[in-house]
Design a protein around this motif. Structure first.
Motif, PDB file in Angstrom:
ATOM      1  N   ILE A  49       0.809  -1.220   0.000  1.00 54.20           N
ATOM      2  CA  ILE A  49       0.000   0.000   0.000  1.00 54.20           C
ATOM      3  C   ILE A  49       0.843   1.271   0.000  1.00 54.20           C
ATOM      4  O   ILE A  49       0.360   2.340  -0.350  1.00 54.20           O
ATOM      5  CB  ILE A  49      -0.989  -0.043   1.188  1.00 54.20           C
ATOM      6  CG1 ILE A  49      -2.198   0.803   0.903  1.00 54.20           C
ATOM      7  CG2 ILE A  49      -0.316   0.294   2.487  1.00 54.20           C
ATOM      8  CD1 ILE A  49      -3.394   0.450   1.713  1.00 54.20           C
ATOM      9  N   ARG A  52       0.838   4.308  -2.803  1.00 57.94           N
ATOM     10  CA  ARG A  52      -0.385   4.341  -3.612  1.00 57.94           C
ATOM     11  C   ARG A  52      -1.107   5.654  -3.378  1.00 57.94           C
ATOM     12  O   ARG A  52      -1.279   6.083  -2.242  1.00 57.94           O
ATOM     13  CB  ARG A  52      -1.312   3.180  -3.261  1.00 57.94           C
ATOM     14  CG  ARG A  52      -0.724   1.851  -3.669  1.00 57.94           C
ATOM     15  CD  ARG A  52      -1.787   0.783  -3.623  1.00 57.94           C
ATOM     16  NE  ARG A  52      -1.223  -0.499  -3.953  1.00 57.94           N
ATOM     17  CZ  ARG A  52      -1.189  -1.010  -5.175  1.00 57.94           C
ATOM     18  NH1 ARG A  52      -1.701  -0.345  -6.174  1.00 57.94           N
ATOM     19  NH2 ARG A  52      -0.644  -2.188  -5.406  1.00 57.94           N
ATOM     20  N   GLN A  55      -5.337   4.800  -1.602  1.00 56.79           N
ATOM     21  CA  GLN A  55      -5.294   3.597  -0.779  1.00 56.79           C
ATOM     22  C   GLN A  55      -6.677   3.000  -0.581  1.00 56.79           C
ATOM     23  O   GLN A  55      -6.830   1.788  -0.505  1.00 56.79           O
ATOM     24  CB  GLN A  55      -4.634   3.898   0.563  1.00 56.79           C
ATOM     25  CG  GLN A  55      -3.168   4.233   0.425  1.00 56.79           C
ATOM     26  CD  GLN A  55      -2.477   4.426   1.757  1.00 56.79           C
ATOM     27  OE1 GLN A  55      -3.082   4.277   2.811  1.00 56.79           O
ATOM     28  NE2 GLN A  55      -1.199   4.766   1.713  1.00 56.79           N
TER      29      GLN A  55
END
Length: 111
Positions: A49, A52, A55
């Protein structure tokens, strides 16, 4: 923020998303289908994650992957129910046919 309540309502499941407990796990996701009595679970680790931009979209994607497994189990369950009902129907028809045949045989013997 990913709308957990809306997602749960739309898919008829219970959704739990909570922070991870170990150093690597960012999120733990549980999807529970009470009708089937099944739970699907996944973890999102930090490197998945990190970086990103959205998310929440990634969390929703992972929920969808779990939901696909639940949908598959639901379909198998529905097909199993349909097959069971069709088998029961065939068995009843077979029994009725056998009873008619027996009745015909008895009538012929009596004549």
């Amino acid at each position: 923020m990913f709308d957990v309540m809306n997602y749960a309502d739309r898919n008829d499941v219970e959704v739990s998303i909570r922070k991870g407990h170990d150093g690597r796990t960012e999120w733990e996701i549980f999807l529970r289908d009470h009708k089937l009595g099944m739970t699907e679970f996944t973890r999102i680790i930090d490197i998945e994650i990190r970086g990103r931009l959205d998310q929440d979209a990634y969390i929703e994607l992972r929920c969808e992957q779990l939901m696909d497994r639940i949908r598959s189990a639901r379909m198998k369950n529905e097909y199993s129910d349909i097959e069971k009902k069709e088998k029961e129907k065939r068995d009843i028809e077979k029994t009725n046919t056998e009873n008619k045949d027996e009745k015909t045989v008895r009538q012929r013997k009596a004549a």
